[in-house]
Scaffold this active site. Structure first.
Site, PDB file in Angstrom:
ATOM      1  N   GLY A  52       0.813  -1.110   0.036  1.00 27.64           N
ATOM      2  CA  GLY A  52       0.021  -0.064  -0.218  1.00 27.64           C
ATOM      3  C   GLY A  52       0.796   1.351   0.183  1.00 27.64           C
ATOM      4  O   GLY A  52       0.218   2.470  -0.245  1.00 27.64           O
ATOM      5  N   GLU A 226      -6.499  -7.595  -0.113  1.00 31.35           N
ATOM      6  CA  GLU A 226      -6.291  -7.191   1.328  1.00 31.35           C
ATOM      7  C   GLU A 226      -7.652  -6.828   1.980  1.00 31.35           C
ATOM      8  O   GLU A 226      -7.850  -7.107   3.172  1.00 31.35           O
ATOM      9  CB  GLU A 226      -5.583  -6.015   1.413  1.00 31.35           C
ATOM     10  CG  GLU A 226      -3.999  -6.271   0.923  1.00 31.35           C
ATOM     11  CD  GLU A 226      -3.055  -5.229   1.170  1.00 31.35           C
ATOM     12  OE1 GLU A 226      -2.886  -4.575   2.528  1.00 31.35           O
ATOM     13  OE2 GLU A 226      -2.423  -4.560   0.454  1.00 31.35           O
ATOM     14  N   HIS A 242       0.485 -11.273 -26.053  1.00 28.97           N
ATOM     15  CA  HIS A 242       1.496 -11.996 -26.740  1.00 28.97           C
ATOM     16  C   HIS A 242       1.918 -13.318 -25.513  1.00 28.97           C
ATOM     17  O   HIS A 242       2.795 -13.765 -25.604  1.00 28.97           O
ATOM     18  CB  HIS A 242       2.810 -11.048 -26.305  1.00 28.97           C
ATOM     19  CG  HIS A 242       2.714 -10.020 -27.400  1.00 28.97           C
ATOM     20  ND1 HIS A 242       2.712  -9.961 -28.858  1.00 28.97           N
ATOM     21  CD2 HIS A 242       1.975  -8.760 -27.163  1.00 28.97           C
ATOM     22  CE1 HIS A 242       2.695  -8.982 -29.250  1.00 28.97           C
ATOM     23  NE2 HIS A 242       2.057  -8.173 -28.522  1.00 28.97           N
ATOM     24  N   LYS A 333       5.280 -10.581   8.691  1.00 30.98           N
ATOM     25  CA  LYS A 333       6.283  -9.471   9.114  1.00 30.98           C
ATOM     26  C   LYS A 333       7.060 -10.109  10.645  1.00 30.98           C
ATOM     27  O   LYS A 333       8.160  -9.916  10.980  1.00 30.98           O
ATOM     28  CB  LYS A 333       5.705  -8.135   9.185  1.00 30.98           C
ATOM     29  CG  LYS A 333       5.281  -7.406   8.067  1.00 30.98           C
ATOM     30  CD  LYS A 333       4.746  -6.275   8.097  1.00 30.98           C
ATOM     31  CE  LYS A 333       4.374  -5.567   6.791  1.00 30.98           C
ATOM     32  NZ  LYS A 333       3.913  -4.211   6.700  1.00 30.98           N
TER      33      LYS A 333
HETATM   34  C1  F6R Z   1      -1.736  -2.643   4.594  1.00 29.41           C
HETATM   35  C2  F6R Z   1      -1.033  -2.839   3.421  1.00 29.41           C
HETATM   36  C3  F6R Z   1       0.280  -3.440   3.249  1.00 29.41           C
HETATM   37  C4  F6R Z   1       1.362  -2.436   3.641  1.00 29.41           C
HETATM   38  C5  F6R Z   1       2.773  -3.071   3.293  1.00 29.41           C
HETATM   39  C6  F6R Z   1       3.844  -2.038   3.704  1.00 29.41           C
HETATM   40  O1  F6R Z   1      -2.683  -1.637   4.847  1.00 29.41           O
HETATM   41  O2  F6R Z   1      -1.514  -1.986   2.455  1.00 29.41           O
HETATM   42  O3  F6R Z   1       0.297  -3.660   1.736  1.00 29.41           O
HETATM   43  O4  F6R Z   1       1.550  -1.141   2.841  1.00 29.41           O
HETATM   44  O5  F6R Z   1       2.869  -4.378   4.160  1.00 29.41           O
HETATM   45  O6  F6R Z   1       3.773  -1.821   5.106  1.00 29.41           O
HETATM   46  P1  F6R Z   1       3.987   0.106   5.111  1.00 29.41           P
HETATM   47  O7  F6R Z   1       3.139   0.534   4.217  1.00 29.41           O
HETATM   48  O8  F6R Z   1       3.865   0.098   6.486  1.00 29.41           O
HETATM   49  O9  F6R Z   1       5.359   0.151   4.658  1.00 29.41           O
END
Ligand code: F6R
Length: 349
Positions: A52, A226, A242, A333
């Site tokens: 995001g 998501e 293609h 994470k």
């Molecule tokens: C959660 C989202 C995820 C985060 C991604 C990176 O809403 O959209 O795709 O954006 O895990 O984390 P940030 O944005 O905190 O660097």
């Protein structure tokens, strides 16, 4: 099926839809935030981020052709990025290891850097190294902070590509009116986002776009992932002509739903390719065409993003799922931190 405002209130517990309703205000807020940042001139832009926090970079890359725009979703920074580049590192949480790793390489290379975050380690790195910081407001899901990030990127480009920032500004009123038509009180029969959600539910959407709709196709895919916790895929014209069309003609159509994003400004080449696609698959797979009209490419692109964003939340509501939590991302994470603690290894935390 209808989605009532009461259902939205009950299922969307953290109010992600309410944040989407402020799309135009948040774009404006992003533009204002970057006005406060002083940067020198640059010849190319690289946006470092993940998920995001990266998608605004893709949208800029689709809409800006005056200077090179790259999006870097990796731990490593390409070796050609140097002095003439502006590097914008975006991490809503400020703790995403790929983004922080690329940022730390940029600091060592003495690139020109601007960061966008709501806190975390990125904020600390900014303090430690005296980097310009665009502070993102707290309380958002990263993916819902997209309009603020995009507005801020447009603002940062206002010296090098003034046309872009102006066009984003000019689209604000039109976007406000469009978002009005997507809100929960607008009934199913008149609400394009509710209609789209109903078409996608129970299917595996494959979203196709071209040119400015490339980033929109990807955004729609990831928002369905998501928010609605649905599998979705995307590809782009002309490349899909293609390869992907051969895969589709293999005959496994069950459960698929193709969504084609059509910008009214597509050139003849793309329009004809869409016709050829329909000629091939009309009787085999359900195809929904979404046509976007508007005063500029920026307005049409952002309307399409709003439509996909709202539809993904309505799809979540129709599935009875809270759109906000993304447990698989949180698990991954945490797992990485416990097993590897990469940021400590490279001396960031
Ligand atoms: C959660 C989202 C995820 C985060 C991604 C990176 O809403 O959209 O795709 O954006 O895990 O984390 P940030 O944005 O905190 O660097």
């Amino acid at each position: 099926m209808e989605v009532s405002p009461e259902e939205v209130k009950n299922i969307d517990k953290s109010g992600i839809l309410g944040q989407m309703e402020k799309f135009a205000d948040d774009l404006r807020r992003g533009l204002e935030l970057s006005e406060k940042v002083e940067i020198g001139s640059f010849r190319a832009l690289i946006v470092c981020g993940m998920g995001g926090s990266a998608i605004a970079g893709d949208v800029v890359s689709d809409l800006v052709s005056e200077i090179p725009v790259l999006v870097n979703r990796d731990y490593e920074l390409p070796s050609f990025v140097g002095e003439e580049w502006l590097l914008v590192a975006i991490s809503y949480s400020g703790n995403t290891e790929e983004t922080l790793s690329a940022l730390s390489q940029a600091i060592k290379r003495e690139c020109s850097i601007v960061c966008m975050t709501s806190g975390g380690l990125m904020e600390k790195l900014c303090e430690r190294h005296g980097l310009p910081l665009i502070p993102l407001p707290k309380g958002y899901q990263p993916r819902a902070a997209f309009p603020i990030m995009l507005g801020a990127l447009a603002g940062l480009l206002s010296g090098e590509v003034p046309r872009f920032a102006q066009s984003v500004r000019d689209s604000l009123g039109e976007l406000d009116r469009y978002v009005e038509s997507l809100k929960p009180h607008v009934p199913l029969s008149e609400n394009p986002a509710k209609l789209l959600a109903n078409e996608l539910i129970g299917k595996v959407p494959i979203i196709y776009g071209a040119r400015n709709m490339r980033s929109v196709a990807y955004r729609m895919r990831t928002q369905l992932n998501e928010n609605a916790k649905m599998l979705a895929f995307h590809h782009v014209f002309p490349e899909l002509d293609h390869n992907e069309i051969v895969g589709l003609s293999g005959g496994i159509f069950e459960g698929l739903k193709v969504v084609v994003l059509l910008d009214e400004g597509y050139p003849e080449t793309i329009r004809t390719r869409v016709e050829a696609f329909k000629e091939l698959f009309r009787d085999k797979v359900p195809i929904t065409e979404l046509v976007f009209r508007g005063s500029s490419e920026e307005a049409r692109t952002l309307k399409a993003i709003c439509l996909g964003d709202f539809a993904s939340v309505y799809a979540a509501i129709l599935r009875g799922i809270d759109p906000t939590p993304v447990e698989a991302i949180a698990f991954t994470k945490k797992y990485l931190k416990e097993k590897l603690d990469y940021l400590r290894k490279i001396g960031i935390s």
